[in-house]
Design a protein around this motif. Structure first.
Motif, PDB file in Angstrom:
ATOM      1  N   HIS A 126    -123.213  28.081 101.420  1.00  0.00           N
ATOM      2  CA  HIS A 126    -122.798  29.496 101.385  1.00  0.00           C
ATOM      3  C   HIS A 126    -124.033  30.361 101.574  1.00  0.00           C
ATOM      4  N   ARG A 127    -124.755  30.101 102.638  1.00  0.00           N
ATOM      5  CA  ARG A 127    -126.040  30.764 102.818  1.00  0.00           C
ATOM      6  C   ARG A 127    -125.900  32.278 102.848  1.00  0.00           C
ATOM      7  N   TYR A 128    -124.780  32.766 103.436  1.00  0.00           N
ATOM      8  CA  TYR A 128    -124.596  34.220 103.520  1.00  0.00           C
ATOM      9  C   TYR A 128    -124.537  34.846 102.134  1.00  0.00           C
ATOM     10  N   VAL A 129    -124.090  34.102 101.152  1.00  0.00           N
ATOM     11  CA  VAL A 129    -124.112  34.630  99.778  1.00  0.00           C
ATOM     12  C   VAL A 129    -125.515  34.491  99.196  1.00  0.00           C
ATOM     13  N   ASP A 130    -126.122  33.334  99.467  1.00  0.00           N
ATOM     14  CA  ASP A 130    -127.471  33.082  98.944  1.00  0.00           C
ATOM     15  C   ASP A 130    -128.455  34.156  99.414  1.00  0.00           C
ATOM     16  N   LEU A 131    -128.288  34.579 100.669  1.00  0.00           N
ATOM     17  CA  LEU A 131    -129.223  35.573 101.226  1.00  0.00           C
ATOM     18  C   LEU A 131    -129.035  36.952 100.601  1.00  0.00           C
ATOM     19  N   ARG A 132    -127.937  37.129  99.870  1.00  0.00           N
ATOM     20  CA  ARG A 132    -127.773  38.398  99.147  1.00  0.00           C
ATOM     21  C   ARG A 132    -128.685  38.463  97.941  1.00  0.00           C
ATOM     22  N   ARG A 133    -129.109  37.298  97.449  1.00  0.00           N
ATOM     23  CA  ARG A 133    -129.952  37.316  96.246  1.00  0.00           C
ATOM     24  C   ARG A 133    -131.235  38.082  96.557  1.00  0.00           C
ATOM     25  N   PRO A 134    -131.605  39.006  95.667  1.00  0.00           N
ATOM     26  CA  PRO A 134    -132.757  39.862  95.986  1.00  0.00           C
ATOM     27  C   PRO A 134    -133.987  39.070  96.405  1.00  0.00           C
ATOM     28  N   PHE A 553    -131.315  30.438 108.110  1.00  0.00           N
ATOM     29  CA  PHE A 553    -130.292  29.386 108.175  1.00  0.00           C
ATOM     30  C   PHE A 553    -130.951  28.047 108.474  1.00  0.00           C
ATOM     31  N   PRO A 554    -131.550  27.444 107.473  1.00  0.00           N
ATOM     32  CA  PRO A 554    -132.288  26.197 107.731  1.00  0.00           C
ATOM     33  C   PRO A 554    -131.361  24.990 107.757  1.00  0.00           C
ATOM     34  N   LYS A 555    -131.914  23.886 108.214  1.00  0.00           N
ATOM     35  CA  LYS A 555    -131.174  22.624 108.171  1.00  0.00           C
ATOM     36  C   LYS A 555    -131.645  21.827 106.954  1.00  0.00           C
ATOM     37  N   THR A 556    -130.849  20.833 106.620  1.00  0.00           N
ATOM     38  CA  THR A 556    -131.204  19.999 105.475  1.00  0.00           C
ATOM     39  C   THR A 556    -132.291  19.010 105.885  1.00  0.00           C
ATOM     40  N   GLN A 557    -132.734  18.218 104.918  1.00  0.00           N
ATOM     41  CA  GLN A 557    -133.764  17.217 105.199  1.00  0.00           C
ATOM     42  C   GLN A 557    -133.303  16.218 106.254  1.00  0.00           C
ATOM     43  N   ASN A 558    -131.979  15.990 106.359  1.00  0.00           N
ATOM     44  CA  ASN A 558    -131.598  15.087 107.444  1.00  0.00           C
ATOM     45  C   ASN A 558    -130.969  15.809 108.637  1.00  0.00           C
ATOM     46  N   ALA A 559    -131.494  17.018 108.857  1.00  0.00           N
ATOM     47  CA  ALA A 559    -131.229  17.743 110.100  1.00  0.00           C
ATOM     48  C   ALA A 559    -129.764  18.080 110.343  1.00  0.00           C
ATOM     49  N   THR A 560    -129.094  18.532 109.295  1.00  0.00           N
ATOM     50  CA  THR A 560    -127.741  19.027 109.495  1.00  0.00           C
ATOM     51  C   THR A 560    -127.676  20.447 108.945  1.00  0.00           C
ATOM     52  N   CYS A 561    -126.676  21.180 109.409  1.00  0.00           N
ATOM     53  CA  CYS A 561    -126.439  22.506 108.848  1.00  0.00           C
ATOM     54  C   CYS A 561    -125.203  22.416 107.977  1.00  0.00           C
ATOM     55  N   LEU A 562    -125.378  22.597 106.680  1.00  0.00           N
ATOM     56  CA  LEU A 562    -124.248  22.404 105.761  1.00  0.00           C
ATOM     57  C   LEU A 562    -123.215  23.503 105.915  1.00  0.00           C
ATOM     58  N   MET A 563    -123.628  24.636 106.436  1.00  0.00           N
ATOM     59  CA  MET A 563    -122.709  25.756 106.535  1.00  0.00           C
ATOM     60  C   MET A 563    -121.774  25.598 107.739  1.00  0.00           C
ATOM     61  N   THR A 564    -122.343  25.331 108.904  1.00  0.00           N
ATOM     62  CA  THR A 564    -121.515  25.212 110.107  1.00  0.00           C
ATOM     63  C   THR A 564    -121.088  23.777 110.361  1.00  0.00           C
ATOM     64  N   ASP A 565    -121.671  22.859 109.608  1.00  0.00           N
ATOM     65  CA  ASP A 565    -121.375  21.442 109.791  1.00  0.00           C
ATOM     66  C   ASP A 565    -121.919  20.906 111.115  1.00  0.00           C
ATOM     67  N   ALA A 566    -122.941  21.551 111.649  1.00  0.00           N
ATOM     68  CA  ALA A 566    -123.574  21.037 112.872  1.00  0.00           C
ATOM     69  C   ALA A 566    -124.550  19.939 112.490  1.00  0.00           C
ATOM     70  N   PRO A 567    -124.771  18.929 113.305  1.00  0.00           N
ATOM     71  CA  PRO A 567    -124.105  18.708 114.581  1.00  0.00           C
ATOM     72  C   PRO A 567    -122.674  18.203 114.377  1.00  0.00           C
TER      73      PRO A 567
END
Ligand code: ASP
Length: 594
Positions: A126-134, A553-567
């Motif tokens: 839920h990065r869009y929520v996380d980025l709201r954190r001051p 919007f970073p990727k995880t340690q194993n190169a996935t995006c948890l938000m968009t589920d890419a790849p």
């Protein structure tokens, strides 16, 4: 829709009517009065609703955390005793008159109104929520200030912002390429650039003279360390320059950046030859805040019976080094075991040590599992060489040089932090005089920087490539490589010698880099440059714990995006258009490799 940002109102607005929009950060019901902390990207304002305005009071009663609302009200001074000096808007509040709910919000996946250690997975999902954190919003804002500062600096110095392609050919920077299949050319692939290296060199051939770009780079690496498959470089190149020109300009840029954005005056940037950095710190990116150094002792242990030491000491590719830890004899068995496990990560098979309790007692004053194997003479000679005093502990590394460098280099940094030995806040340096190549276990040469780096001496490159030095330089800050670059090869003949040393034959060189070799024949000027890792720079400047915390919007340690589920998987039709048939289902491939 609004007259002010929440964070922007202060005592100068008292008695003004303002309209604010934002998210409900927190809602408190104080017996008949409702307080809403309203948050936007600039900060938080306190809005008060009382029952005198029954409609808006009822609305205020209904809102929950993270609802999106618009309020209109009058700014007033907070009643005495309720001011909050920790808040920019802490002297005032808004007496709300109107409240419109613009959107509701489900219960947020983690609370934003209090400091909580939410797990990184849920934050990334839920990065869009996380980025709201001051704190996250501030980091993004700071990052934007850094890029705008650097652009201004470079523009002011006559550098030109030029874009280079993302769909291109392989650009060898030592990692695996991300490939993009071509639909129009069956069986052919683009590669995403590992850096704009070759294009920026070609721009120099074009006469652009001074180039920069804030460029995305793509490297398909095993993400052991704090790395990202796509990251950002501040990429710079200039013509008719020497190492000094580039290093001076870049040092000035970083120095100004730190002083203007952080109020920090960076100390001198000492220059360390690569060989010295490795010898003293076991690393080509030494953290100079830590006053511990490796000391070579192989000459003292070549003839001892203790094979663990004498073996590597006699081996051309081996190293035996000592690391003296002042006051280290206080370390417990358990701590030493932990450090032994730690150096194991770097391939060390053990971690020998000697505690020096009482120097005047000779060998009797030492405490160590290895002294009986080393013998008195060698042991005392080592103690002399490292200038050990009572209460010190000396750790040892004895193995292939690369293992000793990495293990003791990392241990040095870890001990420095664990034992509170970090001196000063910022310690920059330049590492220079890199070798052109490093040799792998099979004796094959690999470019230490990249194959386009110029040698110090063309003769040395011809006659003794493994020993040849390059015209490369790295800027290091607090043990992190901030940037690296070099003067480049600008003639075809030298470029061919380098390709040849790397085992890239004429045909392969033509096939892969023909465009570069051609360009070098059409009047390529002498040129050089450097690239900074923007993510790391911002991480250091903001004190963030990971580059993920300064990338929106970073990727995880194993190169996935948890938000968009890419790849993600693609459908059969798309694959067919790309002339691709999967060898097996990707899933079973993965199951096999697990
Ligand atoms: N292209 C290099 C890199 O990505 C930087 C440079 O040599 O300018 O590390």
């Amino acid at each position: 829709m609004r007259s002010h940002y929440c964070g922007g109102i202060n005592e100068s607005h008292i008695d003004e009517t303002v309209t604010l929009c934002g998210w409900v950060h927190r809602r408190r019901d104080h017996g008949g009065v409702i307080f809403l902390d309203l948050r936007d990207r600039d900060g938080i304002a306190q809005v008060v609703f009382d029952p005198d305005t029954p409609d808006s009071f009822a609305q205020a009663d209904r809102v929950r955390n993270e609802y999106v609302i618009q309020i209109t009200g009058r700014v007033r001074r907070r009643p005495e005793g309720t001011e909050n000096d920790h808040m920019a808007t802490g002297q005032i509040e808004v007496l709300g008159k109107e409240l419109t709910i613009l959107n509701e919000s489900a219960t947020p996946p983690f609370p934003l109104d209090e400091y909580t250690e939410a797990g990184e997975d849920v934050r990334l999902r839920h990065r869009y929520v996380d980025l709201r954190r001051p704190e996250m919003a501030q980091r993004l804002r700071f990052r934007s200030r850094v890029t705008s500062y650097l652009r201004n600096f470079l523009d002011g110095e006559g550098f030109m912002d030029v874009e280079t392609p993302v769909l291109t050919r392989a650009t060898p920077e030592g990692a695996r390429d991300y490939l993009v299949p071509s639909r129009t050319h069956a069986g052919s692939f683009f590669a995403l650039p590992q850096s704009p290296q070759l294009f920026k060199q070609l721009l120099m051939v074009s006469g652009i003279d001074r180039y920069y770009q804030i460029a995305k780079c793509f490297r398909d690496e095993d993400l052991r360390a704090d790395r990202q498959p796509e990251f950002t470089q501040v990429d710079v190149e200039a013509s008719f320059v020497t190492e000094e020109d580039i290093m001076n300009a870049m040092e000035r840029m970083v120095r100004n950046l730190f002083s203007d954005l952080l109020g920090v005056n960076l100390p001198e940037f000492p220059r360390l030859p690569y060989a010295e950095a490795i010898r003293r710190f076991g690393s080509d990116k030494p953290d100079l805040r830590i006053p511990l150094e490796l000391v070579d002792v192989e000459d003292l242990v070549q003839n001892v019976d203790f094979k663990v030491f004498s073996g590597p000491a006699k081996d051309r590719k081996g190293r035996v080094a000592a690391l003296r830890v002042p006051g280290g004899s206080e370390l417990t068995r358990k701590q030493i075991d932990d450090y032994t496990e730690f150096v194991g990560i770097y391939g060390a098979k053990g971690l020998a040590y000697i505690k020096l309790n009482d120097r005047s007692a000779g060998i009797e004053g030492l405490q160590s599992p290895i002294v009986k194997f080393l013998g008195e003479e060698a042991t005392m000679a080592i103690m002399d060489r490292v200038e050990a005093a009572d209460g010190d502990l000396v750790f040892f590394g004895a193995d292939k040089a690369s293992v000793v460098d990495e293990a003791l280099g990392a241990l040095r940094v870890r001990l420095g932090h664990d034992l509170g030995m970090v001196e000063g806040e910022w310690a920059p340096c330049w590492v220079v005089d890199f070798p052109m190549f490093e040799e792998d276990d099979d004796g094959k040469l690999h470019a230490l920087h990249h194959p386009f780096t110029a040698p110090v001496s063309a003769e040395e490159l011809q006659n003794n490539p493994a020993g040849a030095l390059s015209r490369a330089y790295d800027m290091v800050l607090n043990g992190t490589e901030l940037g690296g670059g070099s003067i480049r090869i600008h003639d075809e003949a030298t470029q061919n010698v380098v390709f040849n040393s790397l085992g890239i034959g004429k045909e392969e060189a033509r096939e892969k880099f023909g465009f570069l070799l051609d360009a070098l024949r059409f009047g390529a000027p002498p040129h050089g440059g450097l690239a900074f890792g923007l993510d790391r720079l911002v991480m250091l400047m903001t004190g963030a714990g990971s580059i993920r915390d300064v990338i929106p919007f970073p990727k995880t340690q194993n190169a996935t995006c948890l938000m968009t589920d890419a790849p993600g998987e693609v459908d059969e039709k798309q694959l067919r258009e790309l002339h691709i048939r999967l060898r097996r289902s990707a899933k079973s491939d993965q199951d096999d490799s697990n």
